[in-house]
Design a protein around this motif. Structure first.
Motif, PDB file in Angstrom:
ATOM      1  N   TYR A 839       0.792  -1.206   0.077  1.00  0.00           N
ATOM      2  CA  TYR A 839       0.068  -0.015  -0.031  1.00  0.00           C
ATOM      3  C   TYR A 839       0.717   1.282  -0.042  1.00  0.00           C
ATOM      4  O   TYR A 839       0.751   2.088  -0.709  1.00  0.00           O
ATOM      5  CB  TYR A 839      -1.069  -0.129   1.175  1.00  0.00           C
ATOM      6  N   SER A 840       1.834   1.535   0.909  1.00  0.00           N
ATOM      7  CA  SER A 840       2.671   2.648   1.076  1.00  0.00           C
ATOM      8  C   SER A 840       3.492   2.700  -0.248  1.00  0.00           C
ATOM      9  O   SER A 840       3.685   3.741  -0.749  1.00  0.00           O
ATOM     10  CB  SER A 840       3.569   2.260   2.049  1.00  0.00           C
ATOM     11  N   PHE A 841       3.820   1.531  -0.930  1.00  0.00           N
ATOM     12  CA  PHE A 841       4.542   1.593  -2.261  1.00  0.00           C
ATOM     13  C   PHE A 841       3.685   2.405  -3.116  1.00  0.00           C
ATOM     14  O   PHE A 841       4.006   3.266  -3.982  1.00  0.00           O
ATOM     15  CB  PHE A 841       5.038   0.467  -2.774  1.00  0.00           C
ATOM     16  N   GLY A 842       2.480   1.985  -3.097  1.00  0.00           N
ATOM     17  CA  GLY A 842       1.562   2.501  -4.049  1.00  0.00           C
ATOM     18  C   GLY A 842       1.677   3.846  -4.121  1.00  0.00           C
ATOM     19  O   GLY A 842       1.397   4.630  -4.827  1.00  0.00           O
ATOM     20  N   VAL A 843       1.332   4.429  -3.005  1.00  0.00           N
ATOM     21  CA  VAL A 843       1.312   5.945  -2.510  1.00  0.00           C
ATOM     22  C   VAL A 843       2.794   6.826  -3.148  1.00  0.00           C
ATOM     23  O   VAL A 843       2.556   7.706  -3.661  1.00  0.00           O
ATOM     24  CB  VAL A 843       1.195   6.224  -1.175  1.00  0.00           C
ATOM     25  N   VAL A 844       3.640   6.113  -2.982  1.00  0.00           N
ATOM     26  CA  VAL A 844       5.122   6.510  -3.740  1.00  0.00           C
ATOM     27  C   VAL A 844       4.753   6.483  -5.290  1.00  0.00           C
ATOM     28  O   VAL A 844       5.221   7.136  -5.777  1.00  0.00           O
ATOM     29  CB  VAL A 844       6.148   5.731  -3.147  1.00  0.00           C
ATOM     30  N   LEU A 845       4.370   5.429  -5.563  1.00  0.00           N
ATOM     31  CA  LEU A 845       4.045   5.336  -7.237  1.00  0.00           C
ATOM     32  C   LEU A 845       3.286   6.619  -7.475  1.00  0.00           C
ATOM     33  O   LEU A 845       3.394   7.203  -8.539  1.00  0.00           O
ATOM     34  CB  LEU A 845       3.246   4.112  -7.590  1.00  0.00           C
ATOM     35  N   MET A 846       2.057   6.781  -6.892  1.00  0.00           N
ATOM     36  CA  MET A 846       1.239   8.042  -7.077  1.00  0.00           C
ATOM     37  C   MET A 846       1.975   9.184  -6.785  1.00  0.00           C
ATOM     38  O   MET A 846       1.826  10.218  -7.607  1.00  0.00           O
ATOM     39  CB  MET A 846       0.065   8.055  -6.272  1.00  0.00           C
ATOM     40  N   GLU A 847       3.090   9.382  -6.026  1.00  0.00           N
ATOM     41  CA  GLU A 847       3.755  10.496  -6.014  1.00  0.00           C
ATOM     42  C   GLU A 847       4.644  10.856  -7.341  1.00  0.00           C
ATOM     43  O   GLU A 847       4.802  11.947  -7.876  1.00  0.00           O
ATOM     44  CB  GLU A 847       4.574  10.562  -4.826  1.00  0.00           C
ATOM     45  N   LEU A 848       5.205   9.595  -7.762  1.00  0.00           N
ATOM     46  CA  LEU A 848       6.129   9.628  -9.010  1.00  0.00           C
ATOM     47  C   LEU A 848       5.392  10.021 -10.280  1.00  0.00           C
ATOM     48  O   LEU A 848       5.881  10.476 -11.145  1.00  0.00           O
ATOM     49  CB  LEU A 848       6.601   8.333  -9.152  1.00  0.00           C
ATOM     50  N   ILE A 849       4.125   9.328 -10.346  1.00  0.00           N
ATOM     51  CA  ILE A 849       3.375   9.609 -11.450  1.00  0.00           C
ATOM     52  C   ILE A 849       2.451  11.077 -11.566  1.00  0.00           C
ATOM     53  O   ILE A 849       2.574  11.717 -12.572  1.00  0.00           O
ATOM     54  CB  ILE A 849       2.013   8.808 -11.474  1.00  0.00           C
ATOM     55  N   THR A 850       2.140  11.598 -10.181  1.00  0.00           N
ATOM     56  CA  THR A 850       1.600  12.844 -10.117  1.00  0.00           C
ATOM     57  C   THR A 850       2.379  14.133  -9.950  1.00  0.00           C
ATOM     58  O   THR A 850       2.045  15.148 -10.336  1.00  0.00           O
ATOM     59  CB  THR A 850       0.190  13.026  -9.252  1.00  0.00           C
ATOM     60  N   GLY A 851       3.598  13.874  -9.504  1.00  0.00           N
ATOM     61  CA  GLY A 851       4.227  14.851  -9.145  1.00  0.00           C
ATOM     62  C   GLY A 851       3.543  15.600  -7.648  1.00  0.00           C
ATOM     63  O   GLY A 851       4.405  16.592  -7.229  1.00  0.00           O
ATOM     64  N   LYS A 852       2.810  15.143  -7.035  1.00  0.00           N
ATOM     65  CA  LYS A 852       2.262  15.631  -5.783  1.00  0.00           C
ATOM     66  C   LYS A 852       2.549  15.015  -4.667  1.00  0.00           C
ATOM     67  O   LYS A 852       2.962  13.808  -4.658  1.00  0.00           O
ATOM     68  CB  LYS A 852       0.654  15.695  -6.124  1.00  0.00           C
ATOM     69  N   LYS A 853       2.235  15.583  -3.281  1.00  0.00           N
ATOM     70  CA  LYS A 853       2.609  15.054  -2.367  1.00  0.00           C
ATOM     71  C   LYS A 853       1.486  14.082  -1.724  1.00  0.00           C
ATOM     72  O   LYS A 853       0.415  14.501  -2.263  1.00  0.00           O
ATOM     73  CB  LYS A 853       2.880  16.071  -1.143  1.00  0.00           C
ATOM     74  N   PRO A 854       1.499  13.301  -0.881  1.00  0.00           N
ATOM     75  CA  PRO A 854       0.388  12.406  -0.495  1.00  0.00           C
ATOM     76  C   PRO A 854      -0.759  13.189   0.088  1.00  0.00           C
ATOM     77  O   PRO A 854      -1.742  12.617   0.030  1.00  0.00           O
ATOM     78  CB  PRO A 854       1.112  11.607   0.626  1.00  0.00           C
TER      79      PRO A 854
END
Length: 956
Positions: A839-854
Motif C-alpha cells: 500500500y505504501s509503495f502504491g502511494v509512492v508510485l502516485m507521487e512519481l506519477i502525479t508529482g504531488k505530495k500524499p
C-alpha cells in the motif's frame, strides 16, 4: 454494322479497364514507396524496388494483381502509417501491423477499408480515441491489444456481427465502461479477450447466448457481482479467465456443463463457498486456478480421477479435509499449489506419476504422516515446499538429490533421521531449509558437491558430529544456519573460503577447540558462536568488529593480553597463547596502530578541553566506543568519522537525529546518521526514545541484507555519548526532495527506473528473506537516490521481522509509519503485513506519477492523494489530468500503465493488492524504454500455461 459497333464498344471498355488497372497498379506501387518513406526499420530492406510488389515479403495479391494482404507484424518498424490506406489498396482484406512502434493516434482512415476482414494493430503504442467501427462490417478479426487508447471504449464493435475475434488486452486508459446487455448479437464471435481494459459492472447474463465462444477472457478488470450461471451454456468454451476482479458469491455448478473447457482461472476474486464437484469432472480440463479467494470445504475427490489436469492451484483459501490420494496418478501434472489452507491428511503419493511435475507447494497446512517415498523419483521437480505442516518420519533417500530442484523447504515439521548423502547430486539446488525438525546424524561431506547452494538452514535439529571441512567449497553460500544442534569437534578453518557468506550462526552447539585465525577474513559478516565449548584466544579483529556478544557462553575463551581485557567480558589469555595468533595479529596490525593513534589524539583533546561539534545546539565530548560492528570491509577508522562530525557537513536533521556527509581521505564519501544516545534520554521526546530503541533493529536488519536496492550499512559505532550508523552516501538525496523540492524535474524513464528499483528492493525483503521483513515505513523520504538515480530503500529503524507465531504474513505491533502512506487496516488494527508495504509503495508510485505530495490542500480536508486519484479516474479525461504536467507527453501511455499498478497497490482490501513480485513484473512490462534505444528493463510477455505456472506459483 451492329457487330462493328459492338466490337468498338468492347475495345473501349477494355482500354478503359486497362487504364484503370494501370492506375490501380500505380496507386499500389506509390503506397509502398510511401511506406518506405514513412517508416524506419531494417525489415523494409526486404522490399526491393526492382521486384514487383506482389512478390514482397508480407504482401499477398489476388489473381488480378490487387494487394489483398499486408503483414508487417513484428518488423520493428517506427513511424506513421500513410493516410488514406485503402485509397491505395482498395481490395485489402488483411492488415497486420502489430508489434511495431507506430507513432501517434489510431489511423482513423482505416475505417474506410470496407472490405477489410482482419485488422491487427496490437502492441503498437498507439494513443488517442478510437473511431466508430460500424463501417467495417466485413471485419472478422479486430485486435488492438497492448495500446494506450483513451476516451470511451468503441462500443460500436459489438455491432460488427461478422466478428470472430475481438481483442483489447492491456488498454488501461479507457474511461470505465460496461459490457453491453446486447453483446450476444455477436453470434459468430469465438474469442472475446478484454483483459485489463477498465471494464466495471456486472457480466451480462446474455453472454450465455454467445454459443460460438471458444475463448472468454475478462481478467484484470473491475467486474462485480456473481459469475452468471448462463456462462454454463457456452458449450464450445475452451478457455475462461475471470481472475483479478471483484466477483463474489459461489462458483456456479453450471460451469460443469462446459465439457470442452481446457483452462479455468477464477483466481484473486472474492468467491466463497465450496468448489463444485461438477468442475472437477470436466473431461478436458488442464488448468484449474482458484487461488486467493475465500473458498471453503473439501477438494472434491473426483479430481483425483482426472486424466488431463496439468496445473492445479488453490492456495490462499480456507479449504479443509484431505487431498485425494490418487491426485496426479492419471494425469500429467506440472504444478500443484495447495498452500495456505487448512488441509490435513497424508500427501498424495502419486502426484508426480506423469514425470513432469515442476512445482509442488503445500506449505502452511496441517498435513501429517510421512513424505511419500515416491517423491524421490520426481526428477523434474524445481520447487518443493512442504514447510509448516505436521509431517513425520524420514526424508526419502533421494529427495535431497533431485537433479533439477532449486528450492527444498522441509522446515517446521517433525521429520527425523539423517541428511542423505545423495544431496551431492543436487547440482541445481539453491536453497535448502530443514530447520525446526528432529533431523539427526551428521552433515554429509557430499553437501559440498551441491555447489550452487546459496542458503542452508539446518538450525534447531539434533544434528551431531563435525562440520565437514568440505563445506568451505560452497563459495556461493550466503547463509549458513546450524545453531541449536549437537555439533561437536572444532570449527573448520575452511569456512573462511566462503567469501559470499553473509550470515553464519553456529551457536548453541557443543563445538570445541579454538576459533580459527582465518575467520578474520569473514568480516564483515554476521557471526554467532555463542553457547558452545570453544577455548583459546578470540581473534582480535572479531572483538574489535563489535562481535563480542557472538562469543558469549564459551567459558574457555580469552583475549590476548595486548588487548584491554576490561573492554571485553573475557579474561586475558595465558602468556603461552600469545604467539599462537600471529597471523591474525598481522592481519589487523594496521587497525591496532590506528586505534592507538586515535587514543593518543583523544587524550590530547581531552586534557586540552577540546570539544567536537556534533550539531548546532549540542556539544558532546568524545569517549572511546564500547561497541563497534562492521558489516562490510571499510577503509576508514573511527577517528576519521568523528573528526568530520562538524556543522558544515550536516546535510539533514530529523526525529532520529542528524545526518552528515563525510568526505574520506581515500576520496570516497559516506553518510553518517547520529542517533539519540542513552545520555540524553531524560531530555529526549517519547518519539525520540522509540527511535532509539529501534536502533538495534535497524542495525541487525540492514547489517544482514545484501541487495542493490537496499542502502548499504558499513558499520555501527556506539558509546555512552554517540550512536553512529555509517552508510554508503547517496549523492542525489532522497526521493521526496527530488520530486518536490528539486530544481531539476525527473523525466518519466528516470521515475520508472526509481519505481522499479524500490519494487525490487521490497520484493527482496518480502520474498527472498527467511523470515521475510516488513519495512513498515515506506515513503519517499526513505528512498535514497544514487548518482545515476538508482533507488535504494533506507531507514529500517521500525522494520519488523515476521514471526511464525504472528500468523500468516503478519505481526502485531504498535502503530508506526507516516500519515499519508499508512494502509487503512494498519491504522485501525495495528497489524503489520507485507500488504501494508505494498500500500505504501502504491502511494509512492502516485507521487512519481502525479508529482504531488500524499497530502495536499487541493485534495480537500482530510483527503489524500488516493482519494484524489480515485475521483479523477472516474471522469472522461480525468486520468490524463492526474499525470505530472511538468513532464512531456512522450510517455503518457506508460504512466497510465503504472497508474493502474498504483491503484491496485492501494486497494482498501489487502487481499486485492498484488504481491511485490507481481508489482515488479508489472513495472517491467510498463518499461518506457522498451521500444527506444535507451537502456531498457528486460521485458517478458508470455501467455502460455507454462507462464501461468511461473507467475502464479510464486513462493520463492
Amino acid at each position: 454494322m451492329g457487330l462493328q459497333y459492338f466490337l468498338f464498344l468492347l475495345m473501349l471498355v477494355l482500354s478503359q479497364f486497362n487504364l484503370s488497372s494501370q492506375a490501380t497498379y500505380g496507386n499500389q506501387s506509390q503506397f509502398f514507396t510511401l511506406m518506405k518513406q514513412s517508416f524506419s526499420g531494417k525489415s523494409l530492406s526486404r522490399w526491393d524496388i526492382q521486384v514487383p510488389f506482389c512478390n514482397y515479403t508480407g504482401v499477398g495479391c489476388n489473381d488480378h494483381g490487387d494487394v489483398v494482404k499486408l503483414d508487417v507484424s513484428n518488423w520493428s518498424l517506427t513511424g506513421n502509417l500513410p493516410t488514406n490506406l485503402c485509397s491505395y489498396l482498395p481490395q485489402l482484406r488483411i492488415l497486420r501491423l502489430g508489434q511495431n512502434n507506430l507513432h501517434g493516434e489510431f489511423p482513423a482512415t482505416i475505417i474506410n477499408c470496407s472490405l477489410l476482414e482482419e485488422l491487427n494493430i496490437s502492441g503498437s503504442v498507439l494513443t488517442g480515441t478510437l473511431p466508430d467501427f460500424s463501417p467495417m462490417a466485413s471485419l472478422r478479426l479486430l485486435d488492438l491489444s497492448y495500446n494506450s487508447f483513451t476516451g470511451l471504449f468503441p462500443i460500436s464493435v459489438f455491432n460488427l456481427t461478422n466478428l470472430e475475434v475481438l481483442s483489447f488486452i492491456e488498454n488501461e486508459r479507457f474511461t470505465w465502461w460496461q459490457l453491453p446487455e446486447d453483446l450476444s448479437r455477436l453470434t459468430k464471435l469465438k474469442s472475446m479477450i478484454l483483459s485489463t481494459a477498465i471494464i466495471h459492472g456486472k457480466i451480462p447474463a446474455s453472454i450465455g447466448n454467445m454459443t460460438s465462444l471458444v475463448d472468454l477472457e475478462l481478467s484484470g478488470n473491475y467486474l462485480v457481482g456473481q459469475i452468471p450461471v448462463e456462462i454454463g451454456k457456452l458449450k464450445n468454451l475452451q478457455q475462461l479467465e475471470l481472475y483479478y476482479n471483484l466477483l463474489v458469491g459461489e462458483i456456479p455448478f453450471e460451469l460443469g456443463n462446459l465439457t470442452q473447457l481446457i483452462d479455468l482461472d477464477l483466481s484473486v476474486n472474492l468467491l466463497n463457498g465450496k468448489i463444485p464437484e461438477s468442475l472437477c469432472r470436466l473431461p478436458n480440463l488442464q488448468v484449474l486456478q482458484l487461488y486467493n479467494n475465500s473458498l471453503t470445504g473439501e477438494i472434491p475427490s473426483i479430481i483425483g480421477n482426472s486424466t488431463t489436469l496439468r496445473l492445479f492451484s488453490l492456495y490462499d483459501n480456507y479449504l479443509t479435509g484431505k487431498v485425494p490420494l490418487n491426485l496426479g496418478a492419471s494425469s500429467d501434472l506440472i504444478g500443484l499449489d495447495l498452500s495456505e489452507n487448512k488441509l490435513s491428511g497424508e500427501l498424495p503419493p502419486e502426484v508426480c506419476m506423469g514425470g513432469n511435475l515442476v512445482y509442488f507447494l503445500v506449505l502452511q497446512n496441517q498435513f501429517f504422516g510421512q513424505i511419500p517415498e515416491t517423491y524421490q523419483n520426481c526428477k523434474s521437480l524445481v520447487r518443493f515446499r512442504v514447510n509448516s505442516n505436521h509431517l513425520q518420519g524420514r526424508i526419502p533417500e533421494g529427495l535431497l538429490g533431485l537433479p533439477h530442484v532449486s528450492i527444498i523447504d522441509l522446515s517446521s515439521n517433525n521429520l527425523e533421521g539423517p541428511i542423505s548423502r545423495t544431496i551431492g547430486n543436487a547440482k541445481n539446488l539453491s536453497e535448502l531449509f530443514i530447520q525446526r525438525n528432529r533431523i539427526s546424524g551428521v552433515i554429509p561431506p557430499e553437501i559440498a558437491q551441491a555447489d550452487n547452494l546459496v542458503k542452508i538452514d539446518f538450525s534447531n535439529n539434533l544434528i551431531s558430529g563435525p562440520i565437514p571441512p568440505e563445506i568451505g567449497n560452497l563459495w556461493k553460500l550466503n547463509l549458513l544456519l546450524l545453531q541449536g544442534n549437537r555439533l561437536n569437534s572444532s570449527i573448520p578453518s575452511s569456512l573462511s573460503y566462503m567469501n559470499s557468506l553473509n550470515v553464519l550462526d553456529l551457536s548453541n552447539n557443543q563445538l570445541t577447540g579454538p576459533i580459527p585465525d582465518s575467520l578474520c577474513e569473514l568480516l564483515p559478516n554476521s557471526i554467532n558462536f555463542s553457547n558452545n565449548q570453544l577455548s583459546g584466544p578470540v581473534p582480535p579483529s572479531l572483538i574489535k568488529g563489535g562481535l563480542v556478544e557472538s562469543f558469549l557462553g564459551n567459558p574457555g575463551l580469552c583475549v590476548s593480553n595486548y588487548l584491554n581485557s576490561s573492554e571485553t567480558i573475557f579474561p586475558a589469555c595465558p602468556q603461552i597463547h600469545t604467539r599462537k595468533r600471529e597471523s591474525c595479529i598481522w592481519a589487523i596490525g594496521i587497525s591496532i596502530v590506528v586505534v592507538i593513534f586515535a587514543a593518543i589524539l583523544f587524550l590530547k583533546r581531552w586534557y586540552s578541553r577540546e570539544k567536537v561539534v556534533i550539531d548546532q545546539d549540542e556539544m558532546v565530548s568524545l569517549s572511546s566506543f564500547s561497541h563497534v560492528q562492521n558489516f562490510h570491509k571499510v577503509s576508514f577508522d573511527q577517528r576519521e568519522i568523528i573528526d568530520a562530525l562538524v556543522e558544515k557537513n550536516i546535510v539533514g536533521r530529523g526525529g532520529s537525529g542528524t545526518v552528515y556527509r563525510i568526505q574520506l581521505s581515500n576520496g570516497e564519501a559516506v553518510a553518517v546518521k547520529k542517533l539519540w544516545s542513552e545520555k540524553i534520554k531524560d531530555s529526549a521526546t517519547e518519539d525520540q526514545l522509540i527511535l532509539h530503541r529501534g536502533l538495534k533493529t535497524e542495525v541487525e536488519t540492514l547489517g544482514s541484507i545484501r541487495h542493490k536496492n537496499i542502502v548499504k550499512l558499513y558499520c555501527y559505532f556506539s558509546s555512552s555519548d554517540l550512536n553512529l550508523l555509517v552508510y554508503e552516501y547517496m549523492p542525489n538525496g532522497n526521493l521526496w526532495d527530488a520530486l518536490h523540492r528539486g530544481r531539476n524535474i525527473l523525466d518519466w524513464p528516470t521515475r520508472h527506473r526509481i519505481a522499479l528499483g524500490i519494487a525490487q528492493g521490497l520484493a527482496y525483503l518480502h520474498h527472498d528473506l527467511m523470515p521475510p521483513i516488513i519495512h513498515r515505513d515506506i515513503k519517499s523520504t526513505n528512498i535514497l537516490l544514487s548518482a545515476d538515480y538508482q533507488a535504494k530503500v533506507a531507514d529500517f529503524g521500525i522494520a519488523k521481522v515476521l514471526q511464525a507465531r504472528g500468523g500468516k504474513d503478519s505481526t502485531s505491533t504498535v502503530i508506526a509509519g507516516t500519515y499519508g502512506y499508512l494502509a487503512p487496516e494498519y491504522a485501525y488494527s495495528s497489524r503489520a503485513t507485507v500488504k501494508c508495504d505494498v500500500y505504501s509503495f502504491g502511494v509512492v508510485l502516485m507521487e512519481l506519477i502525479t508529482g504531488k505530495k500524499p497530502v495536499e490542500p487541493e485534495f480537500g480536508e482530510n483527503k489524500n492523494i488516493i482519494y484524489w486519484v480515485s475521483c479523477k479516474v472516474e471522469t472522461k479525461d480525468g486520468a490524463m489530468e492526474i499525470l505530472d504536467n511538468r513532464l512531456s507527453g512522450l510517455f503518457k501511455d506508460e504512466m497510465i500503465q503504472v497508474l493502474r499498478v498504483a491503484i491496485r497497490c492501494t486497494c482498501s482490501s489487502p487481499a486485492l493488492r498484488p504481491t511485490m513480485n507481481e508489482v515488479v513484473q508489472s513495472l517491467i512490462e510498463a518499461d518506457p524504454c522498451r521500444f527506444d534505444s535507451c537502456q531498457s528493463s528486460s521485458k517478458i510477455k508470455e501467455s502460455s500455461n507454462a507462464t501461468k505456472i511461473k507467475n502464479h506459483l510464486n513462493y520463492d
